[in-house]
Design a protein around this motif. Structure first.
Motif, mmCIF file in Angstrom:
data_model
loop_
_atom_site.group_PDB
_atom_site.id
_atom_site.type_symbol
_atom_site.label_atom_id
_atom_site.label_comp_id
_atom_site.label_asym_id
_atom_site.label_seq_id
_atom_site.Cartn_x
_atom_site.Cartn_y
_atom_site.Cartn_z
ATOM 1 N N ILE A 1 -14.562 26.014 11.746
ATOM 2 C CA ILE A 1 -14.600 26.600 10.399
ATOM 3 C C ILE A 1 -14.794 25.509 9.339
ATOM 4 O O ILE A 1 -15.514 25.699 8.358
ATOM 5 C CB ILE A 1 -13.307 27.405 10.144
ATOM 6 C CG1 ILE A 1 -13.191 28.553 11.154
ATOM 7 C CG2 ILE A 1 -13.277 27.962 8.722
ATOM 8 C CD1 ILE A 1 -11.799 29.146 11.289
ATOM 9 N N GLY A 2 -14.182 24.353 9.550
ATOM 10 C CA GLY A 2 -14.326 23.242 8.596
ATOM 11 C C GLY A 2 -15.780 22.836 8.441
ATOM 12 O O GLY A 2 -16.249 22.571 7.323
ATOM 13 N N PHE A 3 -16.492 22.792 9.545
ATOM 14 C CA PHE A 3 -17.929 22.468 9.522
ATOM 15 C C PHE A 3 -18.679 23.540 8.718
ATOM 16 O O PHE A 3 -19.534 23.224 7.893
ATOM 17 C CB PHE A 3 -18.440 22.401 10.969
ATOM 18 C CG PHE A 3 -19.881 22.013 11.116
ATOM 19 C CD1 PHE A 3 -20.271 20.682 11.046
ATOM 20 C CD2 PHE A 3 -20.854 22.984 11.343
ATOM 21 C CE1 PHE A 3 -21.614 20.322 11.200
ATOM 22 C CE2 PHE A 3 -22.189 22.639 11.488
ATOM 23 C CZ PHE A 3 -22.574 21.303 11.424
ATOM 24 N N LYS B 1 -24.301 23.739 0.005
ATOM 25 C CA LYS B 1 -25.290 24.654 -0.602
ATOM 26 C C LYS B 1 -24.893 25.098 -2.006
ATOM 27 O O LYS B 1 -25.746 25.514 -2.780
ATOM 28 C CB LYS B 1 -25.450 25.908 0.283
ATOM 29 C CG LYS B 1 -26.099 25.599 1.625
ATOM 30 C CD LYS B 1 -26.169 26.860 2.489
ATOM 31 C CE LYS B 1 -26.756 26.519 3.851
ATOM 32 N NZ LYS B 1 -26.639 27.635 4.809
ATOM 33 N N THR B 2 -23.583 25.025 -2.322
ATOM 34 C CA THR B 2 -23.142 25.683 -3.564
ATOM 35 C C THR B 2 -22.351 24.795 -4.522
ATOM 36 O O THR B 2 -22.257 25.114 -5.706
ATOM 37 C CB THR B 2 -22.224 26.881 -3.225
ATOM 38 O OG1 THR B 2 -21.266 26.444 -2.276
ATOM 39 C CG2 THR B 2 -22.993 28.042 -2.651
ATOM 40 N N ASP C 1 -26.149 16.508 11.975
ATOM 41 C CA ASP C 1 -26.576 17.883 12.275
ATOM 42 C C ASP C 1 -26.866 18.649 10.983
ATOM 43 O O ASP C 1 -27.838 19.405 10.892
ATOM 44 C CB ASP C 1 -25.492 18.623 13.078
ATOM 45 C CG ASP C 1 -25.406 18.114 14.509
ATOM 46 O OD1 ASP C 1 -26.339 17.408 14.945
ATOM 47 O OD2 ASP C 1 -24.389 18.406 15.175
ATOM 48 N N LEU C 2 -26.014 18.457 9.967
ATOM 49 C CA LEU C 2 -26.237 19.161 8.693
ATOM 50 C C LEU C 2 -27.446 18.577 7.955
ATOM 51 O O LEU C 2 -28.168 19.310 7.256
ATOM 52 C CB LEU C 2 -24.977 19.117 7.832
ATOM 53 C CG LEU C 2 -23.833 20.001 8.351
ATOM 54 C CD1 LEU C 2 -22.557 19.779 7.549
ATOM 55 C CD2 LEU C 2 -24.216 21.480 8.306
ATOM 56 N N LYS C 3 -27.667 17.286 8.135
ATOM 57 C CA LYS C 3 -28.851 16.680 7.483
ATOM 58 C C LYS C 3 -30.124 17.295 8.051
ATOM 59 O O LYS C 3 -31.107 17.484 7.328
ATOM 60 C CB LYS C 3 -28.835 15.165 7.669
ATOM 61 C CG LYS C 3 -27.825 14.505 6.736
ATOM 62 C CD LYS C 3 -27.996 13.015 6.657
ATOM 63 C CE LYS C 3 -27.090 12.487 5.542
ATOM 64 N NZ LYS C 3 -26.759 11.085 5.690
ATOM 65 N N LYS C 4 -30.096 17.612 9.350
ATOM 66 C CA LYS C 4 -31.287 18.239 9.974
ATOM 67 C C LYS C 4 -31.556 19.613 9.360
ATOM 68 O O LYS C 4 -32.654 20.144 9.457
ATOM 69 C CB LYS C 4 -31.067 18.384 11.489
ATOM 70 C CG LYS C 4 -31.221 17.076 12.225
ATOM 71 C CD LYS C 4 -31.039 17.264 13.733
ATOM 72 C CE LYS C 4 -30.697 15.923 14.360
ATOM 73 N NZ LYS C 4 -29.810 16.033 15.515
ATOM 74 N N LEU D 1 -21.575 13.865 2.960
ATOM 75 C CA LEU D 1 -21.215 12.453 3.170
ATOM 76 C C LEU D 1 -20.062 12.430 4.164
ATOM 77 O O LEU D 1 -19.443 13.473 4.434
ATOM 78 C CB LEU D 1 -20.806 11.836 1.832
ATOM 79 C CG LEU D 1 -21.948 11.819 0.808
ATOM 80 C CD1 LEU D 1 -21.411 11.745 -0.608
ATOM 81 C CD2 LEU D 1 -22.900 10.672 1.094
ATOM 82 N N PHE D 2 -19.786 11.256 4.706
ATOM 83 C CA PHE D 2 -18.714 11.186 5.712
ATOM 84 C C PHE D 2 -17.616 10.226 5.282
ATOM 85 O O PHE D 2 -17.879 9.163 4.730
ATOM 86 C CB PHE D 2 -19.265 10.714 7.071
ATOM 87 C CG PHE D 2 -18.159 10.524 8.082
ATOM 88 C CD1 PHE D 2 -17.530 11.630 8.654
ATOM 89 C CD2 PHE D 2 -17.699 9.260 8.420
ATOM 90 C CE1 PHE D 2 -16.473 11.467 9.551
ATOM 91 C CE2 PHE D 2 -16.644 9.098 9.317
ATOM 92 C CZ PHE D 2 -16.031 10.206 9.881
#
Ligand SMILES: NC(=O)c1ccc[n+]([C@@H]2O[C@H](COP(=O)([O-])OP(=O)(O)OC[C@H]3O[C@@H](n4cnc5c(N)ncnc54)[C@H](OP(=O)(O)O)[C@@H]3O)[C@@H](O)[C@H]2O)c1
Length: 277
Positions: A17-19, A27-28, A49-52, A58-59
């Motif tokens: 869920i965190g992902f 997105k928002t 994965d989200l960049k794709k 950011l991490f």
């Protein structure tokens, strides 16, 4: 010099869920979004994965059980941003189905879901700017557990004037009777996870009340919520996708400035739920 850019942090967001919450915030949310994980490799892989998908999280490393790790995140946010605008305390565990002795499950579950989550709040809350939003991910299982508590415990848990010290005493009491093997005799249900989420829910209520009296930092709102039954490594039987599970946490993380409600509430499917009478 610290940037004035807005910033959001989600704990335990390398998966589940965190992902989904990080994906939604990317997105928002108007600002930088930090996907955090205790395992740096897993966290960076999730960011990739989200960049794709064309998103730009950011991490930062964050192990909520490690006080140095929490302090490092605080120092980083202070230096880079001078504050914090959204905090989603999502990291959590569910051990009730393991074969471990009950007292062990209680100790481990309350440690992460309640005490470590509280530690993150205590360290990061001084950074919250006016209009910040905090979402503590709880569970509808807190309602189920409340229903099985003795009348005397129910009165303490739902006491509108409960203090953080009183809540801590309640959680310590549950841990102690779990060790003594006398949970049910003392009016508690024999569920570690469910009781830990009573702790998260009441903690959020108390914190929200404290912020309501903080005139130096107006409009900081804390709520807790249930994401619903979500198919993740914690719940193989969940029926929602992680993006569906992220809907209510995102709604609370993005509450517009100066809303009247919800504040200090427990929210399911975007609707406020009260302790059953
Ligand atoms: N799934 C459901 O149906 C459901 C329902 C109600 C509430 N919830 C709540 O939703 C939240 C997320 O659950 P989920 O279903 O998405 O579970 P999940 O897929 O198992 O994800 C849990 C996340 O917490 C992280 N975590 C565990 N210990 C940590 C620590 N010490 N420091 C930082 N992160 C840590 C995990 O990291 P690792 O990958 O390193 O283990 C993982 O990223 C939890 O609070 C859970 O109680 C879930």
């Amino acid at each position: 010099m610290a940037s004035t850019r807005r910033v959001a942090v989600v704990t335990g967001s390398n998966k589940g869920i965190g992902f989904g919450i990080v994906r939604g915030l990317c997105k928002t949310f108007n600002g930088d979004v930090y996907l955090t994980a205790r395992n740096e490799g897993l966290g960076r892989k999730a960011v990739e994965d989200l960049k794709k998908e064309g998103l730009n999280p950011l991490f930062h490393q964050l192990d909520i059980s490690d006080s140095t790790s929490i302090q490092n995140l605080k120092a980083f946010l202070q230096k880079q941003y001078g504050g914090l605008d959204v905090l989603v305390n999502n990291a959590g565990i569910f051990k009730d189905e393991s074969d471990a002795p009950f007292a062990e499950k209680v100790e481990e579950t309350l440690k992460l879901n309640f005490w470590d989550t509280l530690a993150v709040c205590e360290v990061l809350y001084p950074l919250l700017r006016p209009h910040a939003r905090v979402v503590n991910v709880g569970s509808i299982y807190s309602t189920m557990a409340f229903g099985r508590c003795s009348d005397s415990l129910k009165a303490k848990i739902s006491n509108p004037n409960i203090s953080m010290d009183q809540l801590k005493d309640l959680m310590r009491d549950f841990e102690a009777v779990a060790k003594a093997g006398t949970v049910e005799e003392n009016g508690w249900p024999k569920w570690a996870y469910h009781v830990s989420k009573i702790g998260v829910r009441v903690m959020s209520y108390i914190q929200a009340k404290a912020f309501a009296h903080d005139s130096s930092r107006p409009d900081i709102i804390v709520n807790s919520c249930c994401p619903g039954s979500v198919h993740t490594d914690t719940n193989y039987n969940g029926t929602k996708t992680i993006d569906e599970g992220a809907v209510t946490p995102l709604y609370l993380a993005l509450l517009p400035p100066n809303v009247e409600s919800p504040k200090g509430e427990f929210v399911c499917e975007k609707v406020v739920e009260h302790w059953p009478s």
